[in-house]
Design a protein around this motif. Structure first.
Motif, mmCIF file in Angstrom:
data_model
loop_
_atom_site.group_PDB
_atom_site.id
_atom_site.type_symbol
_atom_site.label_atom_id
_atom_site.label_comp_id
_atom_site.label_asym_id
_atom_site.label_seq_id
_atom_site.Cartn_x
_atom_site.Cartn_y
_atom_site.Cartn_z
ATOM 1 N N PHE A 58 0.826 -1.212 0.000
ATOM 2 C CA PHE A 58 0.000 0.000 0.000
ATOM 3 C C PHE A 58 0.859 1.261 0.000
ATOM 4 O O PHE A 58 0.592 2.204 -0.753
ATOM 5 C CB PHE A 58 -0.910 -0.032 1.231
ATOM 6 N N VAL A 59 1.890 1.290 0.845
ATOM 7 C CA VAL A 59 2.736 2.487 0.935
ATOM 8 C C VAL A 59 3.938 2.403 0.015
ATOM 9 O O VAL A 59 4.679 3.376 -0.127
ATOM 10 C CB VAL A 59 3.204 2.724 2.389
ATOM 11 N N GLY A 60 4.134 1.236 -0.619
ATOM 12 C CA GLY A 60 5.288 1.025 -1.469
ATOM 13 C C GLY A 60 4.935 1.049 -2.942
ATOM 14 O O GLY A 60 4.426 2.060 -3.451
ATOM 15 N N ARG A 61 5.156 -0.066 -3.614
ATOM 16 C CA ARG A 61 5.001 -0.046 -5.068
ATOM 17 C C ARG A 61 3.565 0.144 -5.523
ATOM 18 O O ARG A 61 3.326 0.561 -6.659
ATOM 19 C CB ARG A 61 5.586 -1.326 -5.675
ATOM 20 N N GLY A 62 2.586 -0.112 -4.636
ATOM 21 C CA GLY A 62 1.205 0.147 -4.999
ATOM 22 C C GLY A 62 0.886 1.623 -5.108
ATOM 23 O O GLY A 62 -0.059 2.011 -5.791
ATOM 24 N N ARG A 63 1.658 2.466 -4.405
ATOM 25 C CA ARG A 63 1.481 3.919 -4.395
ATOM 26 C C ARG A 63 0.056 4.330 -4.055
ATOM 27 O O ARG A 63 -0.427 5.385 -4.452
ATOM 28 C CB ARG A 63 1.918 4.523 -5.732
ATOM 29 N N VAL A 108 -5.756 -7.097 0.543
ATOM 30 C CA VAL A 108 -7.115 -7.174 1.079
ATOM 31 C C VAL A 108 -7.073 -7.306 2.599
ATOM 32 O O VAL A 108 -7.879 -6.686 3.312
ATOM 33 C CB VAL A 108 -7.892 -8.342 0.440
ATOM 34 N N ALA A 109 -6.137 -8.072 3.117
ATOM 35 C CA ALA A 109 -6.008 -8.211 4.573
ATOM 36 C C ALA A 109 -5.699 -6.869 5.221
ATOM 37 O O ALA A 109 -6.234 -6.547 6.296
ATOM 38 C CB ALA A 109 -4.919 -9.228 4.906
ATOM 39 N N PHE A 110 -4.850 -6.087 4.588
ATOM 40 C CA PHE A 110 -4.570 -4.755 5.117
ATOM 41 C C PHE A 110 -5.817 -3.882 5.087
ATOM 42 O O PHE A 110 -6.153 -3.218 6.079
ATOM 43 C CB PHE A 110 -3.449 -4.086 4.325
ATOM 44 N N LEU A 111 -6.538 -3.872 3.965
ATOM 45 C CA LEU A 111 -7.738 -3.050 3.859
ATOM 46 C C LEU A 111 -8.781 -3.459 4.897
ATOM 47 O O LEU A 111 -9.465 -2.611 5.480
ATOM 48 C CB LEU A 111 -8.322 -3.162 2.454
ATOM 49 N N ARG A 112 -8.896 -4.741 5.155
ATOM 50 C CA ARG A 112 -9.840 -5.211 6.171
ATOM 51 C C ARG A 112 -9.448 -4.732 7.566
ATOM 52 O O ARG A 112 -10.314 -4.520 8.422
ATOM 53 C CB ARG A 112 -9.937 -6.738 6.137
ATOM 54 N N SER A 113 -8.158 -4.542 7.791
ATOM 55 C CA SER A 113 -7.712 -4.107 9.113
ATOM 56 C C SER A 113 -8.064 -2.644 9.394
ATOM 57 O O SER A 113 -7.872 -2.164 10.505
ATOM 58 C CB SER A 113 -6.197 -4.307 9.248
#
Length: 411
Positions: free
Chosen positions: A248-253, A389-394
């Protein structure tokens, strides 16, 4: 508008602009300079830079300030009145629709539909009402510049509640309990002018909506542990969510637009979602929103705000219409995301995996051409999609139960 003539819209900004956005986000929130005393241990799976990026998304909740253009913002009697009005179906022309008909508390203040349906069908998905107190523009297109003016809009829209200023005023005048509550909230008897009374109804509802703050989440506990340098507590955050955060904070930008504690910059972008409605009509998105907010007699530049010096009106005064605004829609908050599907302005993506897969397989031909591309296809593997998705759920937690205040006594 034929497909070949589709205006290409934003979703692309220069790398310099992206860097500026990140710098502004880092400087805009409490805790922005906080960092652990030492780099995180390798077992945590995050670099020092990733930890610092995570810290920029908190703390939660941030401080709130009353809206200077709403004289009852933050006042308990207005909040109680606004809550009652939010659940009051008599405000609609048919007596059957309230704000809560589409913004259901048990569905994260949405309705679970692809596109909303009230007295008529909408072109857009119902947005959540969480955390409106910190927003500058309202609606998918930013067609309102204050929460109180945006609260008036569905009352008058024919396909929503279909009322008029005269109808809303008549309801307040004919229900003694509401009339008394108005007098208590605004310190005066009911306004004689129907339009001014309608605006006050919007201001009372805005006072209530400002109190809808999403709960703290597993991510917030993790983020605060990072700030303290408490690696043991941080390790309780699931490994999959940590890997998703790194993307999320890296290559996904992702954090270039989903910034700060709200995980949103509050602005408008084209992310490659079709803006045709039913295959034929065009939803102009922000282009239409700018036209609407500038012509709205209830905007912050009009005479209905309570800030005599025009406080808060700068953005409305200086917003300018551009061709690139076609098909841009508001960057939503990611908080309480689990509750608020289906996703995107048209509800076209049914679940979080579909959302992540959209960014993974992005069609660059659907994005507009000016500027350097910020969005690029991520090409995520299935396991990386699972992690994101696990991060977004958190970012979601069980919200406190909201009881309808439609039958609550007003004093």
């Amino acid at each position: 508008m034929p497909t070949s003539a589709r205006p290409r819209t934003s979703g692309r900004i220069s790398r310099r602009a992206a860097a500026c956005l990140a710098a502004v986000a880092a400087l805009s929130w409490p805790g922005r300079a906080a960092a652990a005393a030492t780099d995180p241990p390798p077992a945590l799976g995050l670099s020092g830079a990733q930890v610092r990026a995570a810290l920029a998304h908190g703390p939660w909740p941030p401080p709130r300030r009353p809206d200077p253009a709403n004289r009852v913002s933050g006042q308990s009697r207005a909040i109680a009145l606004g809550c009652r009005l939010f659940f009051e179906s008599r405000l609609s022309s048919t007596g059957t629709i309230s704000c809560a008909s589409c913004h259901r508390p048990e569905r994260g203040w949405t309705d679970g539909r692809e596109r909303a349906t009230a007295l008529g069908a909408h072109d857009r998905n119902t947005q959540t009402l969480w955390n409106l107190a910190w927003q500058r523009w309202f609606g998918w297109d930013g067609g309102s510049d204050s929460l109180w003016s945006h609260s008036v809009r569905p009352l008058l829209a024919a396909h929503e509640m279909g009322a008029s200023a005269a109808h809303v005023a008549r309801v307040l005048r004919s229900v003694p309990e509401l009339a008394r509550a108005y007098a208590a909230a605004f310190g005066t008897v009911l306004q004689a002018d129907d339009t001014r009374l309608l605006v006050d109804v919007g201001k009372a509802m805005a006072a209530y909506l400002e109190t809808l703050v999403s709960p703290r989440t597993a991510f917030d506990a993790f983020r605060d542990a990072l700030e303290r340098g408490d690696w043991h507590a941080a390790a309780a955050y699931p490994a999959a969510a940590r890997r998703g955060l790194a993307i999320f904070v890296g290559r996904g930008r992702c954090a270039a637009c989903h910034v700060g504690p709200q995980f949103s910059n509050g602005e408008f972008h084209d992310i490659g979602i079709d803006f045709f409605v039913d295959g034929s009509r065009v939803d102009p998105g922000r282009h239409g929103g700018i036209r609407r907010v500038r012509s709205d007699p209830l905007n912050r530049l009009g005479g209905h705000g309570d800030a005599p010096d025009g406080t808060g009106a700068m953005h409305t005064r200086h917003v300018r219409l551009s061709h690139r605004n076609w098909g841009q829609f508001k960057v939503p908050t990611l908080r309480q995301l689990v509750e608020t599907g289906p996703y995107m302005h048209n509800g076209s993506l049914p679940d979080l995996r579909a959302v992540v897969r959209h960014y993974s397989e992005l069609d660059l031909e659907r994005l507009h051409s000016d500027g350097e591309a910020l969005l690029v296809p991520l090409g995520l593997s299935d396991s990386e999609i699972d992690d994101l998705v696990a991060f977004l759920r958190s970012l979601s937690a069980e919200a406190p139960q909201v009881t309808s205040c439609a039958s609550s006594p007003l004093r």
